[in-house]
Every structure is written in structure tokens, then in C-alpha cells.
Write a protein that holds these residues in place. Structure first.
Motif, PDB file in Angstrom:
ATOM      1  N   LYS A  86       0.817  -1.215   0.000  1.00  0.00           N
ATOM      2  CA  LYS A  86       0.000   0.000   0.000  1.00  0.00           C
ATOM      3  C   LYS A  86       0.849   1.262   0.000  1.00  0.00           C
ATOM      4  CE  LYS A  86      -3.771  -2.319   2.416  1.00  0.00           C
ATOM      5  NZ  LYS A  86      -4.681  -2.317   3.576  1.00  0.00           N
ATOM      6  N   SER A  91      -1.117   3.746  -4.988  1.00  0.00           N
ATOM      7  CA  SER A  91      -2.408   3.286  -5.482  1.00  0.00           C
ATOM      8  C   SER A  91      -2.190   2.518  -6.780  1.00  0.00           C
ATOM      9  CB  SER A  91      -3.330   4.476  -5.741  1.00  0.00           C
ATOM     10  OG  SER A  91      -2.860   5.243  -6.836  1.00  0.00           O
ATOM     11  N   SER A 136     -11.052   3.442   1.262  1.00  0.00           N
ATOM     12  CA  SER A 136     -10.069   4.457   0.943  1.00  0.00           C
ATOM     13  C   SER A 136     -10.627   5.381  -0.112  1.00  0.00           C
ATOM     14  CB  SER A 136      -8.759   3.818   0.450  1.00  0.00           C
ATOM     15  OG  SER A 136      -8.812   3.607  -0.915  1.00  0.00           O
ATOM     16  N   THR A 183     -11.153   4.136  -3.842  1.00  0.00           N
ATOM     17  CA  THR A 183     -12.183   3.205  -4.271  1.00  0.00           C
ATOM     18  C   THR A 183     -13.490   3.938  -4.457  1.00  0.00           C
ATOM     19  OG1 THR A 183     -12.615   2.684  -1.959  1.00  0.00           O
ATOM     20  CG2 THR A 183     -11.147   1.221  -3.152  1.00  0.00           C
ATOM     21  N   GLU A 219      -9.060  -2.930  -0.972  1.00  0.00           N
ATOM     22  CA  GLU A 219      -7.799  -2.496  -1.573  1.00  0.00           C
ATOM     23  C   GLU A 219      -7.261  -3.607  -2.470  1.00  0.00           C
ATOM     24  OE1 GLU A 219      -6.294   0.279  -1.534  1.00  0.00           O
ATOM     25  OE2 GLU A 219      -7.361   1.402   0.017  1.00  0.00           O
TER      26      GLU A 219
END
Length: 494
Positions: A20, A23, A266, A269, A465
């Protein structure tokens, strides 16, 4: 040098998104651009990107209008009977919920389109996972793996590519593979059962609002009450009840390794899927939503069947079919302009997110192909095969299909690598049909590849994610592929 840079680029991308640190969109764009410069071909970056965008533009168009079309079908209630049937089966048992996810994904996968499968599966199951506190990566992992096995259908793509590349009949490749693929699908159901048991240990036996004991949900005769509570009740109507034995569920689950927690939302998304209310006002697929069109149910069902039939028979290019279908569905179901604008706006987040991912992936694939990294990687892998493995080229092809279809597009693998493997096999008396069948076993893993646009529909609508999905799913998908390969060898198909 290009071989090393290709593997290094892919490894860097996967590590950064799983940790992470970046992105997916940023990683898909910036990492290949950097490695293109390292390869000494930075001056050609623009050409590579434009070529990659040109190749993926039809896919982006197909996904954009497929999201609009199936989003509208979800809005108007076409899939509500399927959702109700799955919910009646699932009730409030985590095991049934996860198994139901696998069954639903496998059934919907019969249309041969991964994005469709993921939109319907997530829209149906997301409310239930959220309501019961289950891990969303379990949902995405099970759905992707089930769809990967079913992706080998002749109209799904890989089988047709293998047949075209080796000049074979698709039926001769697929039909003998059915027993092995059936074993793979049964393994996915068994995996879903195992993951469901793990979720049950983690969250305990749950009851819905108004129930006093876990057994009440299982024993209740009127399943419509349960369905209404699951589908239509708001989150604030009451808290879930957890059985006394669930207090130690975390410790019990630790024996097999902790189940992954549901990833946090997040900003990268999109909003919840069609028909799914935001988390802070979680409501699920509201059975009384104003967009329902019960009087047009059979028109929408007939339109969808006709659309899928046209896809299978290749009456028109798929992007054109979805474009026409979306326009017709929008006009008939929502004849007033304000309603049409509202429906388009409701699905705009998903459309923009997926289209952005596809065009970002075009940078990645454009650099891989344009610089020659893909060709050098494939040649290195084929050249690394020991001479003594020649008579076992079908097995080698099956094993290579796992990493190669994950790190490459299906087009790159089937049209670039498979003919080379088939030639090597033919020199040792291995039939091209066996090579073609073996090349299909990696599809369970392929459907979680960062180069597959549909996977971004899955993780975006599920608010997961991409790195969390990858870290959880890859091991199970790879194991499923190996089960299919083993079954093919056991049955003498490969």
C-alpha cells in the motif's frame, strides 16, 4: 537486460501495491514509465502508451457500458429473485454465505464476462457481508477464483485464443477438459466451505435483529422474514447478537492463522455498487427502492438474454452490443430525462474508476510489449526448460501458465508463448491438443492479475484495496489451478 528489467518491473509493482505504498493507478503508470527510461527507451514512451491505449480502448468501452447496463438491471430489480434465493440459502450462517458467493459467481460466470459476474455477485453479497461483519476479501477472493475456473468456457476467451493460436477446434480443447474443470470448481466450493468455517470461528454464530439465539435463524420457518431483515433493514435497526461461544473466536481462528480483516474504505475506491447504500446508512438491495420496474421485468429479462446470446454468437462486437443494450434499457425503463441523468450519475463513480484503471493498465502493457520485455521474458522461460522435460511439455505448459497468465495478458501468452511451447512439445511427440488444454489451467489465477480490467470492478465495488485482495487470493487461486492440472493429468486429459 530486458528480461531482468521485465521481472523487476512486475515485482516492484506487486510489492508496492501489496504494501500500500502506491495506489494501483499510480503504480500502473509511474513504474512502467520509470523502467522504460531504465531500458533506454524513454523517448518511445509516448508511442508505447498510445499503442497500449489503442489495444485496450475496446475493453474500456465494453466495461464502461457493461457497468451501466448491468447497473441498470440491478436498479430495476432483474436480479432480485437470484438475490432472494441466495439469501434464503445463506440465512445468517457465515459458511453458507461464503459458499453462496462461490455458487452465485459460478452461475453468473456462464455468460463468459468477468465484469458482469463481479457486478452481480458483489451487489448481491456485499450487503450480507457487511451486515454480518464478514471479511470482504473472502468475498472477492472466492468470486475471482470461481470466475477464473469458469473463464475457460469457449466463449470466455482463453479457449478461443488457444484454438486460434494453434489452429485447433475449440470444442476439441474444451470438452475433454470438462472433468478436470469440474474438479477445480468442486475444489473452489470446498475452499469456500473452509473459509466460511474460518469466518464462523472469527465472528461466531450470528443472529439477526429480533432473534434471541443462533438457532432461531436456522429453525425459523418463514424465510421471508429473514430475507427482509437481511435485504431491507437498516443497520441502525439493531445490533447483531453474538453467541456466548464467540468471545473466544479470535483465539480459535488464530490456530489456522487470523482471517483477514475487512479492508477499510479508501478514497481511491468508488462508492458502493448499484443498489447498495453507503456504509453509514447501510441498507443493502432495498426491496422498495424507487428504481424498481416490476412491470418491465420480462422485457429486461428478454433483453438481457438476447444480449448474452448475441455475445456468444458474436453477432456484433461486444462493446457495440453493450452500448446498444445500455441505451435501450435506459430509454425504456427511464423515459424521462431527469431519471436518465440520475441513473447515469449513480453509476458514474464505478465507470470512471474502472475506465481509469484500464487506461492506466495500458501504460503497463504498452511498455512491457513495446520495449520487448515480454518477448525476452518468454524466451528466457522457454529456454530455461531442461532438455529432459521435453516429453513432459504438457505438464511444463500447465505450470508455466500460472505465472505467465498472471504477469501477461491472455493475448500475450496465447499468441506469443503458447506456439513456442507447442513447437517444443511437438519435437518430443506431445500433441498440440494436450499443450492447449494444459494452457487453460492458469485461468483461476489469471482472474486476479493486475492486468485484468474486470478485477478492478470487483475490488472497486467491494471497497477492497487491490493489495489486500492480491495478498489473500493469489495462494488460493494458484492452488486451484494446480488442482485442475493434477486432475487433468489423473484423467489422462493432459
Amino acid at each position: 537486460m530486458l528480461t531482468f528489467l521485465g521481472f523487476a518491473m512486475i515485482a516492484t509493482f506487486l510489492v508496492l501495491i501489496m504494501m500500500k505504498k502506491m495506489s494501483p493507478i499510480a503504480a500502473l503508470v509511474l513504474i512502467p514509465a520509470l523502467f522504460c527510461v531504465f531500458a533506454g527507451k524513454g523517448a518511445h514512451l509516448g508511442d508505447y502508451v498510445i499503442e497500449g491505449v489503442g489495444k485496450l480502448a475496446p475493453t474500456a468501452a465494453m466495461l464502461m457500458f457493461a457497468i451501466v447496463y448491468f447497473g441498470l438491471m440491478i436498479d430495476v430489480g432483474l436480479f432480485d429473485p437470484i438475490v432472494r434465493g441466495i439469501l434464503r440459502f445463506c440465512k445468517a450462517d457465515p459458511v453458507r454465505v461464503v459458499v453462496g458467493t462461490a455458487v452465485l459467481a459460478a452461475i453468473v460466470s456462464l455468460d463468459g464476462d468477468g465484469s458482469t459476474t463481479f457486478m452481480i455477485t458483489v451487489s448481491a453479497m456485499y450487503p450480507l457481508y457487511k451486515r454480518l461483519g464478514l471479511s470482504l476479501v473472502v468475498m472477492t477472493g472466492v468470486a475471482a477464483t470461481a470466475n477464473g475456473v469458469m473463464n475457460t468456457l469457449p466463449w470466455g476467451g482463453p479457449t478461443a485464443r488457444a484454438a486460434t493460436a494453434l489452429k485447433l477446434d475449440a470444442a476439441d480443447i474444451f470438452v475433454p477438459m470438462i472433468p478436470a474443470l469440474a474438479v477445480g470448481l468442486l475444489f473452489v466450493f470446498a475452499l469456500a466451505y473452509f473459509l466460511g468455517l474460518r469466518e464462523r470461528r472469527r465472528v461466531g454464530m450470528l443472529t439477526l435483529p429480533g432473534r434471541t439465539a443462533p438457532g432461531d435463524v436456522e429453525d425459523v420457518e418463514d424465510t421471508e422474514d429473514v430475507e427482509e431483515e437481511l435485504v431491507g433493514a437498516a443497520a441502525g435497526s439493531g445490533a447483531q447478537s453474538v453467541s456466548a461461544g464467540s468471545a473466544g473466536s479470535a483465539a480459535a481462528g488464530a490456530a489456522d492463522g487470523p482471517a483477514p480483516a475487512a479492508p477499510s474504505t479508501s478514497t481511491s475506491t468508488p462508492a458502493a455498487g448499484p443498489g447498495v447504500a453507503p456504509e453509514d446508512g447501510f441498507q443493502g438491495l432495498d426491496p422498495h427502492r424507487p428504481t424498481l420496474r416490476p412491470r418491465l421485468y420480462w422485457f429486461n429479462a428478454g433483453l438481457t438474454v438476447a444480449l448474452l446470446a448475441a455475445m456468444i454468437t458474436e453477432l456484433l462486437p461486444i462493446p457495440v452490443l453493450f452500448l446498444l443494450g445500455a441505451a435501450l434499457a435506459l430509454t425504456v425503463n427511464f423515459p424521462h430525462m431527469p431519471d436518465q441523468r440520475a441513473r447515469i450519475a449513480a453509476h458514474a463513480d464505478n465507470v470512471l474508476n474502472v475506465a481509469g484503471m484500464v487506461f492506466a493498465a495500458a501504460v503497463f502493457t504498452g511498455v512491457l510489449t513495446g520495449t520487448g520485455m515480454v518477448k525476452h521474458m518468454a524466451d528466457w522461460l522457454v529456454g530455461a526448460i531442461p532438455e529432459g522435460m521435453g516429453p513432459h511439455m504438457a505438464l511444463v505448459t500447465g505450470l508455466l501458465s500460472l505465472p505467465l497468465t498472471y504477469f501477461m495478458s491472455n493475448d500475450g501468452f496465447y499468441f506469443g508463448v503458447l506456439p513456442v511451447l507447442a513447437e517444443a512439445g511437438a519435437a518430443h511427440g506431445v500433441s498440440p491438443l494436450e499443450i492447449a488444454r494444459a494452457s487453460l489451467v492458469g485461468q483461476a489465477l489469471h482472474m486476479s492479475s493486475p492486468l485484468v480490467p474486470a478485477v478492478y470492478v470487483l475490488v472497486g465495488m467491494a471497497r477492497v484495496e487491490f493489495g489486500d485482495h492480491t495478498r489473500f487470493t493469489v495462494k488460493w487461486a494458484a492452488l486451484t489451478s494446480l488442482v485442475v492440472l493434477a486432475a487433468g493429468m489423473l484423467f489422462g486429459i493432459i
